[in-house]
Design a protein around this motif. Structure first.
Motif, PDB file in Angstrom:
ATOM      1  N   THR A 163       0.814  -1.221   0.000  1.00 10.69           N
ATOM      2  CA  THR A 163       0.000   0.000   0.000  1.00 10.69           C
ATOM      3  C   THR A 163       0.845   1.266   0.000  1.00 10.69           C
ATOM      4  O   THR A 163       0.347   2.340   0.237  1.00 10.69           O
ATOM      5  N   ALA A 164       2.157   1.097  -0.199  1.00  2.00           N
ATOM      6  CA  ALA A 164       3.022   2.276  -0.217  1.00  2.00           C
ATOM      7  C   ALA A 164       2.567   3.246  -1.294  1.00  2.00           C
ATOM      8  O   ALA A 164       2.183   2.833  -2.388  1.00  2.00           O
ATOM      9  N   PRO A 165       2.590   4.554  -0.990  1.00  3.10           N
ATOM     10  CA  PRO A 165       2.098   5.528  -1.960  1.00  3.10           C
ATOM     11  C   PRO A 165       2.944   5.545  -3.225  1.00  3.10           C
ATOM     12  O   PRO A 165       4.154   5.360  -3.189  1.00  3.10           O
ATOM     13  N   HIS A 166       2.299   5.738  -4.357  1.00  2.00           N
ATOM     14  CA  HIS A 166       2.997   5.845  -5.632  1.00  2.00           C
ATOM     15  C   HIS A 166       3.535   7.265  -5.791  1.00  2.00           C
ATOM     16  O   HIS A 166       3.153   8.185  -5.065  1.00  2.00           O
ATOM     17  N   ASP A 167       4.425   7.422  -6.736  1.00  2.00           N
ATOM     18  CA  ASP A 167       4.912   8.768  -7.035  1.00  2.00           C
ATOM     19  C   ASP A 167       3.757   9.582  -7.596  1.00  2.00           C
ATOM     20  O   ASP A 167       3.236   9.290  -8.676  1.00  2.00           O
ATOM     21  N   VAL A 168       3.356  10.604  -6.866  1.00  2.35           N
ATOM     22  CA  VAL A 168       2.187  11.397  -7.240  1.00  2.35           C
ATOM     23  C   VAL A 168       2.640  12.715  -7.849  1.00  2.35           C
ATOM     24  O   VAL A 168       3.413  13.460  -7.247  1.00  2.35           O
ATOM     25  N   PHE A 169       2.134  12.981  -9.037  1.00  2.00           N
ATOM     26  CA  PHE A 169       2.425  14.242  -9.717  1.00  2.00           C
ATOM     27  C   PHE A 169       1.308  15.242  -9.441  1.00  2.00           C
ATOM     28  O   PHE A 169       0.123  14.899  -9.416  1.00  2.00           O
ATOM     29  N   GLN A 170       1.684  16.490  -9.185  1.00  2.00           N
ATOM     30  CA  GLN A 170       0.700  17.569  -9.140  1.00  2.00           C
ATOM     31  C   GLN A 170       1.274  18.773  -9.881  1.00  2.00           C
ATOM     32  O   GLN A 170       2.482  18.879 -10.095  1.00  2.00           O
ATOM     33  N   LEU A 171       0.383  19.651 -10.303  1.00  2.00           N
ATOM     34  CA  LEU A 171       0.794  20.739 -11.181  1.00  2.00           C
ATOM     35  C   LEU A 171       1.844  21.643 -10.552  1.00  2.00           C
ATOM     36  O   LEU A 171       2.687  22.218 -11.241  1.00  2.00           O
ATOM     37  N   SER A 172       1.825  21.747  -9.223  1.00  2.00           N
ATOM     38  CA  SER A 172       2.807  22.605  -8.543  1.00  2.00           C
ATOM     39  C   SER A 172       4.220  22.035  -8.618  1.00  2.00           C
ATOM     40  O   SER A 172       5.193  22.733  -8.321  1.00  2.00           O
ATOM     41  N   ASP A 173       4.339  20.748  -9.025  1.00  2.00           N
ATOM     42  CA  ASP A 173       5.669  20.145  -9.167  1.00  2.00           C
ATOM     43  C   ASP A 173       6.378  20.597 -10.435  1.00  2.00           C
ATOM     44  O   ASP A 173       7.588  20.384 -10.579  1.00  2.00           O
ATOM     45  N   GLU A 174       5.643  21.183 -11.350  1.00  2.00           N
ATOM     46  CA  GLU A 174       6.225  21.547 -12.636  1.00  2.00           C
ATOM     47  C   GLU A 174       7.223  22.693 -12.476  1.00  2.00           C
ATOM     48  O   GLU A 174       7.139  23.496 -11.534  1.00  2.00           O
ATOM     49  N   PRO A 175       8.182  22.790 -13.380  1.00  2.00           N
ATOM     50  CA  PRO A 175       9.175  23.879 -13.314  1.00  2.00           C
ATOM     51  C   PRO A 175       8.505  25.257 -13.379  1.00  2.00           C
ATOM     52  O   PRO A 175       7.483  25.439 -14.054  1.00  2.00           O
ATOM     53  N   LEU A 178       9.423  27.643 -14.959  1.00  3.74           N
ATOM     54  CA  LEU A 178       9.488  28.129 -16.338  1.00  3.74           C
ATOM     55  C   LEU A 178       8.163  27.953 -17.055  1.00  3.74           C
ATOM     56  O   LEU A 178       7.788  28.774 -17.898  1.00  3.74           O
ATOM     57  N   PHE A 179       7.439  26.855 -16.719  1.00  3.05           N
ATOM     58  CA  PHE A 179       6.152  26.607 -17.373  1.00  3.05           C
ATOM     59  C   PHE A 179       5.187  27.769 -17.172  1.00  3.05           C
ATOM     60  O   PHE A 179       4.383  28.079 -18.046  1.00  3.05           O
ATOM     61  N   ARG A 180       5.242  28.396 -16.007  1.00  3.66           N
ATOM     62  CA  ARG A 180       4.279  29.466 -15.693  1.00  3.66           C
ATOM     63  C   ARG A 180       4.553  30.739 -16.474  1.00  3.66           C
ATOM     64  O   ARG A 180       3.710  31.613 -16.571  1.00  3.66           O
ATOM     65  N   GLU A 181       5.743  30.828 -17.025  1.00  2.82           N
ATOM     66  CA  GLU A 181       6.087  32.032 -17.783  1.00  2.82           C
ATOM     67  C   GLU A 181       5.429  32.050 -19.157  1.00  2.82           C
ATOM     68  O   GLU A 181       5.401  33.068 -19.820  1.00  2.82           O
ATOM     69  N   PHE A 182       4.906  30.891 -19.570  1.00  4.94           N
ATOM     70  CA  PHE A 182       4.319  30.797 -20.909  1.00  4.94           C
ATOM     71  C   PHE A 182       2.813  30.999 -20.914  1.00  4.94           C
ATOM     72  O   PHE A 182       2.179  30.904 -21.954  1.00  4.94           O
TER      73      PHE A 182
END
Length: 577
Positions: A18-30, A32-36
């Motif tokens: 039941t160990a948690p999987h690697d969870v992606f969320q939008l705040s993890d993104e670089p 730089l992405f927000r500059e576009f």
């Protein structure tokens, strides 16, 4: 001591499972992405994404506005991917069996009772590229609903009674669909627009192919394509990440990965000519679709074509709605869309609903006049600014409900490989200029690549007979010119050219004594040269250059010269003869 050690091992094993999987969320993104992107227009949702060990992609949108939850599983197979069963509707048949059907854990009746007692709703659909199952209910009953969804897609029992019953239901659906205007329209348009791509086949299949599908083939198709690494699970609602992960691991973690083929669909050849199809069915009014090839999503012209649909038909004041619906009242509704999913040839389509079939050509002419006016006169900046604002709002409104959120995440991930794409999509729309929209119309909306399909009420048989008879009749007219030449004319619209023949009273029986063969010689001399062409080579060069078919001949009673020309060559062709 030994017992304690065993207990410790079991606890460690439980933690590992039941160990948690690697969870992606939008705040993890670089950063730089927000500059576009335009930050003022975007609110990033609390979306998480992870992948189970068996390959199942899971997307979760945490939403605590109301105590409800929605969940859906999309299987990446549909009517376009049926390979040996293309045209059989096997994906759709399987959807009928899987959705709420008996599994190896429970019966169809029990599942229906459970969902009814929970106050949940469930449904499913099949498209050309996806088969989707979804349930919406209270977040309190999340685990029970997710378990049913898991049972459906991974433990179908293929109850023979249910197979036979649903085969009868779909048979009726196919027969009814042959008279249902919207389905007849859709099938006719796709069949006309596509010649090679499997999108030309109806999702539900053809009756003969469908009836030939056996239970064993259906089960084998299920085992092949219903694999976790060929599916996407999306969940939205009043839950925590921990609740969702625990339930997903419990109900989907043991779903076994299978071997399934990677399919490459054939490319549809470029359309070089206009196409038309019409079908009579039991309707009171007519419907029509007009289409052109569009461009793939992300193409530099895709954003402008999307906005062009809005300029043409979005709202009562749009160009086509204003003219055809409000002013001239030629139809009840007109709409347009630029459909360009990743695995499907893009189509720019205009649809016309509920019109008098006698006005078909008038409607087409009006649509074309408005398109030409847009091409030549352009679009005002105010007009394009309105459409930019509307398309941004529409992108925002699609996520108002938990159902909309699961649907949006599923589509966005399958299309863009990311659970949320509004941030990157808005900017290209905001940058589109009125000139780009005009140029896209000039480039893609051209008459020679148009596809038109019309579904209309039956035409009276007596009218058909009269028209057919009239087409077969050829009436001859006789005229005598002032110089005495007799001219006989006949119109025949069944061929795309005209033929002219000239006969002179001459030939073998007119030849003077001792000059046998002079008629043949004369006919050949007529083709040797005429005024303006000093040599036979120059004359033949002119004939070949223009593609004329010209010849001379001699018989018992006549000498003749004839030619076959296209209508555009009427005057020079007759002058040559």
């Amino acid at each position: 001591m030994k017992r304690s050690l065993i207990l410790l091992v079991l606890l460690l094993a439980s933690v590992a499972i039941t160990a948690p999987h690697d969870v992606f969320q939008l705040s993890d993104e670089p950063a730089l992405f927000r500059e576009f992107v335009a930050d003022s227009l975007i609110t990033y949702p609390p979306v998480r994404m992870w992948t189970l060990d068996n390959g199942l992609v899971v997307l979760f949108w945490e939403n605590h506005i109301a105590p409800v939850v929605s969940m859906r599983v999309g299987i990446r197979t549909g009517s376009m991917y049926e390979r040996d069963y293309l045209g059989a509707g096997i994906s759709h048949y399987l959807e009928h069996i899987v959705s709420g059907g008996t599994t190896t854990k429970n019966t169809e009746v029990n599942y229906a009772e459970i969902l009814a007692n929970l106050g949940s709703t469930s449904n499913a659909y099949t498209s050309r590229s996806l088969t989707c199952y979804y349930i919406t209910g209270t977040s309190e009953a999340f685990a029970e609903q997710l378990e049913i969804l898991s049972d459906n897609v991974s433990r179908c029992a293929f109850d023979r009674a249910e197979l036979a019953r649903e085969k009868g239901v779909i048979t009726q659906e196919i027969n009814k669909g042959m008279e249902e205007p919207s389905r007849v329209m859709s099938n006719l348009f796709y069949k006309t627009a596509f010649r090679v791509h499997p999108a030309r086949h109806p999702v539900i299949g053809y009756i003969e192919n469908f009836l030939a599908v056996t239970p064993e083939e259906l089960e084998n198709y299920y085992k092949t394509y219903y694999s976790p690494d060929n599916a996407v699970l999306t969940i939205a609602g009043d839950l925590s990440l921990e609740e969702v992960q625990t339930a997903v691991d419990s109900f989907f973690g043991d779903w076994k990965r299978t071997n399934h083929p990677f399919l490459i669909l054939p490319e549809e050849p470029e359309q070089m000519t206009a196409r038309y199809s019409g079908a009579a069915t039991a309707v009171q009014s007519s419907n029509m679709r007009i289409g052109w090839r569009g461009v793939p999503r992300g193409h530099e012209d895709s954003w402008a074509l999307d906005l062009l649909t809005d300029v043409l038909t979005d709202g009562k004041t749009s160009r086509l709605c204003k003219r055809l619906v409000t002013e001239e009242q030629l139809c009840e509704e007109i709409y347009s869309y630029h459909y360009n999913p990743p695995d499907h040839p893009a189509m720019f389509t205009i649809g016309v609903s509920n019109f008098d079939y006698e006005n078909r050509d008038k409607i087409l002419e009006a649509i074309w006049e408005e398109i030409e006016a847009l091409k030549t006169g352009g679009i005002s900046e105010k007009e394009i600014e309105r459409q930019r604002r509307l398309i941004v709002k529409n992108l925002m409104f699609e996520n108002e409900t938990v159902e909309g959120q699961t649907r949006s995440m599923q589509y966005t991930y399958l299309t863009h490989g990311r659970p949320f794409s509004t941030d990157f999509i808005i900017e290209p729309y905001m940058d589109v200029t009125a000139e780009q929209v005009q140029k896209s119309a000039q480039k893609y909306l051209i008459p020679r690549t148009m596809t038109v399909a019309v579904v209309h009420p039956p035409i009276e048989e007596d009218e058909k007979l009269v028209e057919t008879k009239a087409e077969k009749q050829i009436d001859f007219e006789k005229h005598v010119l002032e110089n005495g030449m007799t001219v006989i004319l006949a119109e025949n619209n069944n061929v795309p050219h005209f033929n002219a023949q000239m006969f002179f009273n001459a030939g073998l029986r007119y030849e003077p004594a001792g000059q046998m063969g002079i008629s043949e010689l004369t006919s050949k001399y007529m083709a040797e040269g005429i005024k303006g062409f000093p040599t036979p080579e120059k004359l033949q060069e002119y004939i070949d250059w223009n593609g004329y078919r010209v010849g001379t001949g001699s018989g018992n009673n006549t000498i003749s010269v004839e030619g076959t020309f296209l209508p555009i060559d009427l005057e020079p062709g007759l002058e040559l003869l």
